[in-house]
Motif scaffolding. Structure first.
Motif, PDB file in Angstrom:
ATOM      1  N   TYR A  25      35.289  -6.132 -51.560  1.00 26.42           N
ATOM      2  CA  TYR A  25      36.108  -7.252 -52.048  1.00 26.42           C
ATOM      3  C   TYR A  25      36.516  -8.187 -50.921  1.00 26.42           C
ATOM      4  N   THR A  26      36.834  -7.639 -49.772  1.00 24.54           N
ATOM      5  CA  THR A  26      37.355  -8.469 -48.679  1.00 24.54           C
ATOM      6  C   THR A  26      36.285  -8.963 -47.712  1.00 24.54           C
ATOM      7  N   GLU A  27      35.113  -8.351 -47.700  1.00 27.23           N
ATOM      8  CA  GLU A  27      34.120  -8.688 -46.680  1.00 27.23           C
ATOM      9  C   GLU A  27      32.856  -9.351 -47.210  1.00 27.23           C
ATOM     10  N   THR A  28      32.709  -9.487 -48.514  1.00 32.47           N
ATOM     11  CA  THR A  28      31.494 -10.083 -49.061  1.00 32.47           C
ATOM     12  C   THR A  28      31.625 -11.605 -49.069  1.00 32.47           C
ATOM     13  N   PRO A  29      30.745 -12.285 -48.328  1.00 32.03           N
ATOM     14  CA  PRO A  29      30.826 -13.752 -48.291  1.00 32.03           C
ATOM     15  C   PRO A  29      30.166 -14.376 -49.532  1.00 32.03           C
ATOM     16  N   GLY A  30      30.611 -15.572 -49.862  1.00 30.23           N
ATOM     17  CA  GLY A  30      29.927 -16.353 -50.879  1.00 30.23           C
ATOM     18  C   GLY A  30      30.275 -16.053 -52.322  1.00 30.23           C
ATOM     19  N   LEU A  31      31.317 -15.264 -52.558  1.00 27.21           N
ATOM     20  CA  LEU A  31      31.699 -14.987 -53.943  1.00 27.21           C
ATOM     21  C   LEU A  31      32.486 -16.155 -54.513  1.00 27.21           C
ATOM     22  N   SER A  32      32.261 -16.423 -55.789  1.00 26.56           N
ATOM     23  CA  SER A  32      33.033 -17.470 -56.463  1.00 26.56           C
ATOM     24  C   SER A  32      34.339 -16.871 -56.974  1.00 26.56           C
ATOM     25  N   THR A  33      35.234 -17.721 -57.401  1.00 23.92           N
ATOM     26  CA  THR A  33      36.493 -17.259 -57.973  1.00 23.92           C
ATOM     27  C   THR A  33      36.227 -16.371 -59.179  1.00 23.92           C
ATOM     28  N   THR A  34      35.289 -16.754 -60.012  1.00 27.55           N
ATOM     29  CA  THR A  34      34.938 -15.962 -61.198  1.00 27.55           C
ATOM     30  C   THR A  34      34.415 -14.586 -60.800  1.00 27.55           C
ATOM     31  N   GLN A  35      33.605 -14.529 -59.764  1.00 26.07           N
ATOM     32  CA  GLN A  35      33.060 -13.255 -59.311  1.00 26.07           C
ATOM     33  C   GLN A  35      34.161 -12.364 -58.745  1.00 26.07           C
ATOM     34  N   TYR A  36      35.089 -12.954 -57.982  1.00 23.06           N
ATOM     35  CA  TYR A  36      36.230 -12.167 -57.492  1.00 23.06           C
ATOM     36  C   TYR A  36      37.027 -11.593 -58.660  1.00 23.06           C
TER      37      TYR A  36
END
Length: 58
Positions: A25-36
């Motif tokens: 959750y904290t280290e994956t780059p490039g996630l969108s708000t929806t994906q979070y």
């Protein structure tokens, strides 16, 4: 993050222990708000304080 990659990440997240979930959750780059938000729905709410602590350190 592309849809196919995110599907793989969600599977990994679902199978991970809490420490691994926090790292993803904290280290994956490039996630969108929806994906979070999707990942957060899969996170154990009784352990939310641990995720909040990790996010506060960023």
């Amino acid at each position: 993050m592309q849809k196919d990659d995110f599907i793989k990440l969600k599977l990994k997240f679902a199978q991970a222990d809490v420490a691994e979930k926090i790292a993803i959750y904290t280290e994956t780059p490039g996630l969108s708000t929806t994906q979070y938000k999707e990942l957060l729905r899969m996170y154990p709410m009784e352990r939310l304080n641990e995720l909040e602590t990790a996010l506060a350190k960023l």
